[in-house]
Write a protein that holds these residues in place. Structure first.
Motif, PDB file in Angstrom:
ATOM      1  N   ILE A 123       0.852  -1.184   0.000  1.00  0.00           N
ATOM      2  CA  ILE A 123       0.000   0.000   0.000  1.00  0.00           C
ATOM      3  C   ILE A 123       0.894   1.241   0.000  1.00  0.00           C
ATOM      4  CG2 ILE A 123      -0.349   0.137   2.522  1.00  0.00           C
ATOM      5  CD1 ILE A 123      -3.427   0.556   1.465  1.00  0.00           C
ATOM      6  N   ALA A 124       0.594   2.186  -0.893  1.00  0.00           N
ATOM      7  CA  ALA A 124       1.483   3.342  -1.086  1.00  0.00           C
ATOM      8  C   ALA A 124       0.697   4.639  -0.924  1.00  0.00           C
ATOM      9  CB  ALA A 124       2.137   3.264  -2.470  1.00  0.00           C
ATOM     10  N   ILE A 125       0.705   5.154   0.297  1.00  0.00           N
ATOM     11  CA  ILE A 125      -0.013   6.393   0.599  1.00  0.00           C
ATOM     12  C   ILE A 125       0.986   7.511   0.936  1.00  0.00           C
ATOM     13  CG2 ILE A 125      -1.619   7.476   2.244  1.00  0.00           C
ATOM     14  CD1 ILE A 125      -3.039   4.724   2.420  1.00  0.00           C
ATOM     15  N   THR A 126       1.986   7.167   1.769  1.00  0.00           N
ATOM     16  CA  THR A 126       2.905   8.180   2.307  1.00  0.00           C
ATOM     17  C   THR A 126       3.834   8.763   1.233  1.00  0.00           C
ATOM     18  OG1 THR A 126       2.856   6.963   4.376  1.00  0.00           O
ATOM     19  CG2 THR A 126       4.605   8.588   4.145  1.00  0.00           C
ATOM     20  N   GLY A 131       2.856  12.688   5.403  1.00  0.00           N
ATOM     21  CA  GLY A 131       2.858  11.470   6.231  1.00  0.00           C
ATOM     22  C   GLY A 131       1.587  11.423   7.047  1.00  0.00           C
ATOM     23  N   SER A 132       1.618  12.054   8.239  1.00  0.00           N
ATOM     24  CA  SER A 132       0.415  12.108   9.081  1.00  0.00           C
ATOM     25  C   SER A 132      -0.736  12.751   8.321  1.00  0.00           C
ATOM     26  CB  SER A 132       0.700  12.924  10.345  1.00  0.00           C
ATOM     27  OG  SER A 132       1.731  12.324  11.087  1.00  0.00           O
ATOM     28  N   PHE A 156       8.791   5.055   1.869  1.00  0.00           N
ATOM     29  CA  PHE A 156       8.592   4.142   3.017  1.00  0.00           C
ATOM     30  C   PHE A 156       7.646   2.991   2.682  1.00  0.00           C
ATOM     31  CE2 PHE A 156       9.147   7.840   6.334  1.00  0.00           C
ATOM     32  CZ  PHE A 156      10.516   7.853   6.106  1.00  0.00           C
ATOM     33  N   ILE A 157       7.560   2.571   1.447  1.00  0.00           N
ATOM     34  CA  ILE A 157       6.545   1.576   1.085  1.00  0.00           C
ATOM     35  C   ILE A 157       7.039   0.163   1.426  1.00  0.00           C
ATOM     36  CG2 ILE A 157       5.026   0.728  -0.758  1.00  0.00           C
ATOM     37  CD1 ILE A 157       4.712   3.787   0.329  1.00  0.00           C
ATOM     38  N   SER A 158       6.399  -0.418   2.450  1.00  0.00           N
ATOM     39  CA  SER A 158       6.836  -1.702   3.004  1.00  0.00           C
ATOM     40  C   SER A 158       6.713  -2.825   1.973  1.00  0.00           C
ATOM     41  CB  SER A 158       5.973  -2.081   4.212  1.00  0.00           C
ATOM     42  OG  SER A 158       6.045  -1.089   5.196  1.00  0.00           O
ATOM     43  N   HIS A 205      11.828  -1.094   2.558  1.00  0.00           N
ATOM     44  CA  HIS A 205      10.892   0.046   2.569  1.00  0.00           C
ATOM     45  C   HIS A 205      11.385   0.987   1.490  1.00  0.00           C
ATOM     46  CE1 HIS A 205      10.634  -1.687   6.614  1.00  0.00           C
ATOM     47  NE2 HIS A 205       9.356  -1.454   6.441  1.00  0.00           N
ATOM     48  N   ILE A 355       8.840   1.329  15.906  1.00  0.00           N
ATOM     49  CA  ILE A 355       8.014   1.800  14.789  1.00  0.00           C
ATOM     50  C   ILE A 355       6.513   1.711  15.092  1.00  0.00           C
ATOM     51  CG2 ILE A 355       8.007  -0.446  13.586  1.00  0.00           C
ATOM     52  CD1 ILE A 355       8.043   3.075  11.998  1.00  0.00           C
ATOM     53  N   ILE A 358       4.718   4.797  15.466  1.00  0.00           N
ATOM     54  CA  ILE A 358       4.816   5.743  14.349  1.00  0.00           C
ATOM     55  C   ILE A 358       3.952   5.341  13.151  1.00  0.00           C
ATOM     56  CG2 ILE A 358       6.415   6.771  12.665  1.00  0.00           C
ATOM     57  CD1 ILE A 358       8.607   6.535  14.868  1.00  0.00           C
ATOM     58  N   ASP A 360       1.122   3.609  10.586  1.00  0.00           N
ATOM     59  CA  ASP A 360      -0.343   3.488  10.670  1.00  0.00           C
ATOM     60  C   ASP A 360      -0.955   4.569  11.557  1.00  0.00           C
ATOM     61  OD1 ASP A 360      -2.097   1.763   9.295  1.00  0.00           O
ATOM     62  OD2 ASP A 360      -0.868   0.076   9.933  1.00  0.00           O
ATOM     63  N   THR A 362       0.577   8.026  13.892  1.00  0.00           N
ATOM     64  CA  THR A 362       1.415   8.119  15.101  1.00  0.00           C
ATOM     65  C   THR A 362       0.520   8.142  16.352  1.00  0.00           C
ATOM     66  OG1 THR A 362       1.360  10.530  15.103  1.00  0.00           O
ATOM     67  CG2 THR A 362       3.139   9.489  13.842  1.00  0.00           C
ATOM     68  N   GLU A 364       0.404  10.422  18.441  1.00  0.00           N
ATOM     69  CA  GLU A 364      -0.157  11.774  18.571  1.00  0.00           C
ATOM     70  C   GLU A 364      -1.427  11.900  17.716  1.00  0.00           C
ATOM     71  OE1 GLU A 364       3.117  11.182  17.847  1.00  0.00           O
ATOM     72  OE2 GLU A 364       3.844  11.596  19.872  1.00  0.00           O
ATOM     73  N   ILE A 365      -1.381  11.388  16.495  1.00  0.00           N
ATOM     74  CA  ILE A 365      -2.562  11.483  15.609  1.00  0.00           C
ATOM     75  C   ILE A 365      -3.738  10.722  16.227  1.00  0.00           C
ATOM     76  CG2 ILE A 365      -3.474  10.728  13.350  1.00  0.00           C
ATOM     77  CD1 ILE A 365      -1.712  13.273  13.216  1.00  0.00           C
TER      78      ILE A 365
HETATM   79  C1  LIG Z   1       9.036   1.186   8.726  1.00  0.00           C
HETATM   80  C2  LIG Z   1       7.954   1.993   8.087  1.00  0.00           C
HETATM   81  C3  LIG Z   1       7.018   1.361   7.277  1.00  0.00           C
HETATM   82  C4  LIG Z   1       6.026   2.107   6.637  1.00  0.00           C
HETATM   83  N1  LIG Z   1       5.194   1.485   5.732  1.00  0.00           N
HETATM   84  C5  LIG Z   1       4.364   2.245   4.978  1.00  0.00           C
HETATM   85  C6  LIG Z   1       3.633   1.659   3.897  1.00  0.00           C
HETATM   86  O1  LIG Z   1       3.731   0.453   3.622  1.00  0.00           O
HETATM   87  N2  LIG Z   1       2.821   2.474   3.171  1.00  0.00           N
HETATM   88  C7  LIG Z   1       2.668   3.801   3.423  1.00  0.00           C
HETATM   89  O2  LIG Z   1       1.915   4.451   2.734  1.00  0.00           O
HETATM   90  N3  LIG Z   1       3.358   4.379   4.451  1.00  0.00           N
HETATM   91  C8  LIG Z   1       4.206   3.644   5.218  1.00  0.00           C
HETATM   92  N4  LIG Z   1       4.933   4.224   6.233  1.00  0.00           N
HETATM   93  C9  LIG Z   1       4.727   5.628   6.543  1.00  0.00           C
HETATM   94  C10 LIG Z   1       4.125   5.882   7.917  1.00  0.00           C
HETATM   95  O3  LIG Z   1       2.757   5.542   7.950  1.00  0.00           O
HETATM   96  C11 LIG Z   1       4.420   7.336   8.297  1.00  0.00           C
HETATM   97  O4  LIG Z   1       5.812   7.398   8.586  1.00  0.00           O
HETATM   98  C12 LIG Z   1       3.604   7.859   9.454  1.00  0.00           C
HETATM   99  O5  LIG Z   1       2.249   7.974   9.105  1.00  0.00           O
HETATM  100  C13 LIG Z   1       4.110   9.217   9.963  1.00  0.00           C
HETATM  101  O6  LIG Z   1       4.320  10.107   8.917  1.00  0.00           O
HETATM  102  P1  LIG Z   1       5.739  10.876   8.817  1.00  0.00           P
HETATM  103  O7  LIG Z   1       6.816   9.875   8.966  1.00  0.00           O
HETATM  104  O8  LIG Z   1       5.724  11.683   7.582  1.00  0.00           O
HETATM  105  O9  LIG Z   1       5.784  11.824  10.088  1.00  0.00           O
HETATM  106  P2  LIG Z   1       5.146  13.298  10.191  1.00  0.00           P
HETATM  107  O10 LIG Z   1       3.735  13.267   9.734  1.00  0.00           O
HETATM  108  O11 LIG Z   1       6.061  14.273   9.555  1.00  0.00           O
HETATM  109  O12 LIG Z   1       5.152  13.511  11.771  1.00  0.00           O
HETATM  110  C14 LIG Z   1       6.304  13.985  12.472  1.00  0.00           C
HETATM  111  C15 LIG Z   1       5.906  14.212  13.921  1.00  0.00           C
HETATM  112  O13 LIG Z   1       4.900  15.239  14.001  1.00  0.00           O
HETATM  113  C16 LIG Z   1       3.774  14.751  14.701  1.00  0.00           C
HETATM  114  N5  LIG Z   1       2.544  15.304  14.150  1.00  0.00           N
HETATM  115  C17 LIG Z   1       2.182  15.412  12.838  1.00  0.00           C
HETATM  116  N6  LIG Z   1       0.951  15.920  12.743  1.00  0.00           N
HETATM  117  C18 LIG Z   1       0.500  16.112  13.993  1.00  0.00           C
HETATM  118  C19 LIG Z   1      -0.724  16.581  14.557  1.00  0.00           C
HETATM  119  N7  LIG Z   1      -1.767  16.965  13.791  1.00  0.00           N
HETATM  120  N8  LIG Z   1      -0.829  16.632  15.909  1.00  0.00           N
HETATM  121  C20 LIG Z   1       0.200  16.255  16.705  1.00  0.00           C
HETATM  122  N9  LIG Z   1       1.370  15.791  16.228  1.00  0.00           N
HETATM  123  C21 LIG Z   1       1.512  15.712  14.907  1.00  0.00           C
HETATM  124  C22 LIG Z   1       3.799  13.249  14.515  1.00  0.00           C
HETATM  125  O14 LIG Z   1       3.052  12.559  15.519  1.00  0.00           O
HETATM  126  C23 LIG Z   1       5.299  12.967  14.594  1.00  0.00           C
HETATM  127  O15 LIG Z   1       5.687  12.887  15.922  1.00  0.00           O
HETATM  128  C24 LIG Z   1       5.935   3.502   6.870  1.00  0.00           C
HETATM  129  C25 LIG Z   1       6.859   4.126   7.703  1.00  0.00           C
HETATM  130  C26 LIG Z   1       7.884   3.402   8.275  1.00  0.00           C
HETATM  131  C27 LIG Z   1       8.922   4.134   9.082  1.00  0.00           C
END
Ligand SMILES: Cc1cc2nc3c(=O)[nH]c(=O)nc-3n(C[C@H](O)[C@H](O)[C@H](O)COP(=O)(O)OP(=O)(O)OC[C@H]3O[C@@H](n4cnc5c(N)ncnc54)[C@H](O)[C@@H]3O)c2cc1C
Length: 386
Positions: A123-126, A131-132, A156-158, A205, A355, A358, A360, A362, A364-365
């Motif tokens: 699944i490729a969303i990020t 991210g969040s 980061f696509i697993s 990833h 992880i 973080i 699916d 975080t 915080e979200i």
């Molecule tokens: C090992 C791994 C596997 C992954 N696999 C996949 C995958 O298969 N497919 C896919 O699509 N994605 C995948 N991801 C992405 C993952 O879902 C994101 O890393 C995650 O959703 C966080 O996004 P970000 O890393 O951009 O952090 P950011 O969104 O930049 O967040 C940085 C910090 O800010 C905080 N923050 C952001 N917004 C808010 C808010 N509104 N309120 C409070 N705090 C906030 C966060 O909690 C965090 O602490 C993967 C990531 C990793 C590391």
């Protein structure tokens, strides 16, 4: 609510557990040392799990899955937590629920082969800039005479190196987001580097780049503009299962190791488990793991009753992931220097646990989701009959 297990459920747990203990755990240290799962070993566990009916168990029986209820799925996922991510993916599959929205020719091209284990999907969303804020993506798909033209990138696509196709989110209007099934090998679709991680060794990833990729109309999953809703709805159960329940399983497994060690390691001519400060760490871990387990069971039970469990799943995601973090940290402490040493698996569990807070969404979200619902709906949030 009755969480007593039937003989069928006990047998299912036993079968999954035996497969993990006998077929997967012996491969863990090789994966860790090599940083990848050997291709022959991957094929062997994949076909053995398929022959035992253990692949894609979350999918309906009419498609070739095991048709598990949400509760049964959670019981299996807890066991999956007893081994490494890449071994779970190869043996048991990672068939994402959004694929169940396939219709017409999509069923034969993407859904059925994925359930059968002949094709794999990531699944490729990020994206690097989203991210969040998953709705803040820049990847776009524009309608043309032949279907859709896709431009953008993901990261980061697993498991993306292994996958044959990707469930990709893309903007199809100013705010509208749609989901597309994008096959590897299409002109203009390139796979970037494997982004090395702190843990989850063996699971790649990766980055994805789309440069004017021509997609057929059939690549669109569900209705145009409904992709975000579709993906987020279907991913709720994935979050409960693959993050919540697996975190419970991992915490439980580590707790068992802590207990064995505290019972056999001697210092000052006595078992370290006789020291109250060690006992407190074990007691706190048992309390928290059991609380997380019942929260996960309760959320799964709600889904099986057709109830809206969004807030409950957010709570499981936060609590189970953070419990795992606390339990593995205590485990390192109780194992002392051996907890930090690569000769034992505790240090790997410690790295892999991080992880869970973080991905699916975080902590915080999810706390934000829980707080907003509670402020809006008050105590009704906790009433399962609502
Ligand atoms: C090992 C791994 C596997 C992954 N696999 C996949 C995958 O298969 N497919 C896919 O699509 N994605 C995948 N991801 C992405 C993952 O879902 C994101 O890393 C995650 O959703 C966080 O996004 P970000 O890393 O951009 O952090 P950011 O969104 O930049 O967040 C940085 C910090 O800010 C905080 N923050 C952001 N917004 C808010 C808010 N509104 N309120 C409070 N705090 C906030 C966060 O909690 C965090 O602490 C993967 C990531 C990793 C590391």
């Amino acid at each position: 609510m009755d969480f007593s297990l039937s003989s069928d459920q006990k047998m299912m747990i036993e079968t999954v557990r035996r497969f993990i203990d006998e077929e997967l755990q012996p491969l863990e240290s090789k994966v860790e040392d090599a940083g990848e799962l050997d291709l022959e070993a991957a094929k062997a566990i994949h076909s053995k799990a398929i022959s035992l009916g253990l692949y894609a168990m979350n999918m309906p029986e009419n498609l070739g899955g095991a048709g598990l209820s949400n509760f049964d799925r959670i019981l299996c996922e807890e066991q999956f937590g007893r081994t490494s991510d890449i071994l779970i993916r190869r043996a048991f599959g990672n068939v994402y629920e959004p694929l169940l929205h396939c219709k017409g020719e999509q069923i034969e091209r993407w859904l059925k082969p994925t359930v059968a284990g002949t094709r794999t999907c990531s699944i490729a969303i990020t994206e690097p800039g989203a991210g969040s804020d998953a709705a803040g993506i820049k990847t776009r798909a524009e309608k043309n005479g032949k279907g859709w033209i896709l431009n953008g990138s993901k990261h980061f696509i697993s498991d993306g190196l292994w996958s044959d196709f990707f469930l990709v989110s893309a903007k199809t209007g100013e705010k509208d987001i749609s989901m597309f099934m994008v096959d590897k090998g299409l002109a203009g679709f390139t796979v970037g580097k494997d982004q090395k991680m702190m843990g989850l060794r063996g699971t790649p990833h990766i980055e994805l780049f789309f440069d004017n990729v021509q997609l057929e109309d059939a690549a669109l999953l569900g209705e145009a503009g409904q992709g975000f809703k579709l993906a987020m709805g279907a991913l709720n159960v994935v979050r409960l299962a693959q993050v919540g329940a697996r975190a419970v399983g991992k915490s439980s497994h580590v707790l068992e190791m802590m207990i064995d060690y505290a019972n056999q390691r001697q210092q000052f001519n006595t078992k370290i488990g006789d020291f109250q400060m060690v006992q407190q760490q074990i007691a706190d871990s048992v309390i928290e793991v059991n609380a997380a387990r019942w929260m996960a069971y309760h959320a799964a039970w709600m889904l099986d009753q057709g109830l809206d469990a969004r807030e409950q799943i957010a709570m499981v995601k936060v609590y189970a992931a953070e419990t795992l973090g606390r339990v593995v940290d205590r485990a390192v402490q109780i194992f002392g220097g051996m907890g930090f040493c690569k000769e034992l698996s505790i240090e790997r569990y410690y790295r892999d646990a991080r992880i869970y807070r973080i991905f699916d969404g975080t902590s915080e979200i999810h706390r934000g989701v829980i707080a907003k619902s509670t402020l809006k709906k008050g105590a009704v949030l906790f009433d399962v009959n609502r």
